[in-house]
Design a protein around this motif. Structure first.
Motif, mmCIF file in Angstrom:
data_model
loop_
_atom_site.group_PDB
_atom_site.id
_atom_site.type_symbol
_atom_site.label_atom_id
_atom_site.label_comp_id
_atom_site.label_asym_id
_atom_site.label_seq_id
_atom_site.Cartn_x
_atom_site.Cartn_y
_atom_site.Cartn_z
ATOM 1 N N GLU A 280 1.161 -1.431 -0.420
ATOM 2 C CA GLU A 280 0.222 -0.209 -0.010
ATOM 3 C C GLU A 280 1.362 1.257 -0.249
ATOM 4 O O GLU A 280 0.585 2.209 -0.575
ATOM 5 C CB GLU A 280 -1.038 -0.200 1.387
ATOM 6 N N TYR A 284 0.550 4.054 -2.642
ATOM 7 C CA TYR A 284 0.212 5.016 -2.173
ATOM 8 C C TYR A 284 1.016 6.694 -2.144
ATOM 9 O O TYR A 284 -0.069 7.360 -2.869
ATOM 10 C CB TYR A 284 0.398 4.975 -0.418
ATOM 11 N N ARG A 337 -5.010 -3.415 2.726
ATOM 12 C CA ARG A 337 -5.525 -3.869 1.108
ATOM 13 C C ARG A 337 -5.238 -4.899 0.301
ATOM 14 O O ARG A 337 -4.374 -4.925 0.274
ATOM 15 C CB ARG A 337 -5.199 -2.643 0.033
ATOM 16 N N ASN A 340 -3.936 -5.444 -4.856
ATOM 17 C CA ASN A 340 -3.081 -4.588 -4.678
ATOM 18 C C ASN A 340 -2.140 -4.162 -5.739
ATOM 19 O O ASN A 340 -0.660 -4.250 -5.913
ATOM 20 C CB ASN A 340 -2.655 -3.713 -2.907
#
Ligand code: HEM
Length: 403
Positions: A280, A284, A337, A340
């Motif tokens: 993540e 991100y 998550r 991904n």
């Protein structure tokens, strides 16, 4: 004559609000042609997930070598110094790419990399032992910089003590050179770097070790799989790839966690979630904003745009990673998550060779930091964070912290 850019990508403001800018580009112009950083060269910037993935995956039509897309008289001929630095796998297509990648791929498999776990953990602990009593540090200069650079130096068999020099050379190699002064400075740094490598090769030829550099020198001596120029370029690539990328991912991840305190608390309580969390962090706010440019080898349609043969394309992976068509609630950091499929390590033939290493280093670096300094905080407000102006990367200049 300079042409106006619709989207300004090269300022501190653009870096600070990059994901808003990417969202606008993705929505209005997912495949958009405008001048690059020199204000002249027209480049197609791609920001939607499907199209970024298509460019990276399709290495028949989107190539790295100009000679595979342009007539011979339009192919730029690098000077000898540039050629020494740029004849590496990331700049090659097809057979040459495979030959060069095969020479080092065994050293970077997930299984081989997992064997480094105890050593990486030891390095992380030693680095924190050195600063824990101070109550403050620059997270980048004092911690995240050292971990990946010690690891790659040890793997290659290059003196760990020289990593201050590698830092200067790596940063110089990644900054744009738009005027004569910055070009002269860049050339001087690269000349030093090449002289350093030449001396190192001579030493290691005399006393080979059980390291990657000695293995590469052997391949070069054997003759048909690696030329001397390719050997220089391989070292440049591996040293630079191991410097800015993981260093900045660790820093970007900590900033993301301070911006999402609930996620920070979750990871402190349940460190076993860190492996998933690293994916993540990559999605991100990846340290690599863009993949390298591709040349269009045949007339193509990408999205709803026509790209003639010989066009230049830049896939912005950081934009693709926030595409709401692919990721639910993309602006939210969710360290749990599960699905991904971020593009942070690229896709296809040039998929990041160092991905298993970068993942492991980031996991260990973050877990060790949170375990040993659970109250670590930023010493400046978010508004004072400054991003370096290197076009393809998301790297903070400094990250002052205290505990
Ligand atoms: C967070 C850390 C890292 C990120 C986000 C990252 C990202 C990437 C990306 C996006 C590419 C593909 C570029 C393209 O297709 O244009 C790439 C290629 C590459 N990376 Fe990484 N990288 C990281 C760390 C490393 C490390 C630690 C190493 C090794 C020491 C490494 C070695 C390479 C190599 C050799 C390639 C070229 C592969 C090829 O052309 O076949 N990377 N990386």
């Amino acid at each position: 004559m300079a042409v106006e850019r619709k989207y300004e990508l090269y300022t501190h403001e653009a870096k600070a609000s990059a994901y808003e800018l990417f969202a606008k580009m993705r929505q209005d112009d997912p495949v958009h042609c405008q001048p690059g950083i020199d204000g002249k060269t027209m480049i197609w910037f791609v920001t939607s997930y499907d199209e970024v993935e298509q460019v990276l995956r399709d290495d028949k039509h989107f190539v790295r070598e100009a000679k595979n897309a342009l007539p011979p008289d339009q192919v730029y001929q690098p000077d000898p110094l540039e050629a020494m630095m740029s004849n590496h796998m990331l700049n090659k297509d097809w057979d040459d790419h495979r030959r060069l990648r095969t020479l080092v791929s065994q050293a970077f498999t997930p299984r081989r990399v997992q064997m480094l776990r105890p050593r990486i953990q030891e390095i992380a602990n030693e680095l924190l032992d050195g600063v824990v009593g101070q109550g403050q540090m620059d997270l980048i200069a004092d911690y995240s910089f050292h971990l990946p650079t010690i690891v790659i130096a040890e793997m290659l068999g290059i003196p760990v003590a020289d990593r201050g020099k590698f830092k200067v050379w790596s940063q110089a190699a990644l900054m744009p050179t738009l005027d004569d002064d910055s070009l002269a400075e860049f050339m001087a740094h690269m000349q030093e770097f090449m002289t350093y490598l030449r001396n190192l090769f001579d030493e290691r030829r005399e006393t080979p070790g059980d390291d990657l550099l000695s293995a590469l020198l052997q391949a070069e001596a054997d003759g048909d799989s690696l030329s001397e120029m390719e050997l220089f370029s391989m070292l440049v690539l591996l040293i630079i790839a191991g410097h800015e990328t993981t260093v900045s991912l660790i820093a970007n991840a900590m900033v993301a966690l301070w911006q999402h305190p609930d996620q920070l608390e979750l990871l402190k309580k349940e460190p076993a979630r860190m492996k998933t969390a690293v994916e993540e962090f990559l999605r991100y706010d990846n340290s690599v904003e863009r993949a390298f440019n591709r040349w269009v080898a045949e007339d193509m349609t990408l999205g709803d745009q026509f790209l003639p043969k010989g066009s230049l394309v830049i896939p912005i992976v950081a934009a693709a990673n926030h595409d709401p068509e692919t990721f639910a609630d993309p602006e939210r950091l969710d360290v749990t998550r599960e699905t991904n499929n971020h593009l942070s390590f690229g896709k296809g033939a040039h998929y990041c060779l160092g991905a298993p290493l970068a993942r492991l280093e980031t996991e260990i670096a973050l877990n060790t930091l949170l375990e040993r300094l659970p109250n670590i905080q930023m010493s400046i407000p978010f508004s004072e964070l400054r991003w370096r102006l290197s076009p393809g990367f998301r790297t903070l200049e400094t990250l002052p912290v205290q505990w």
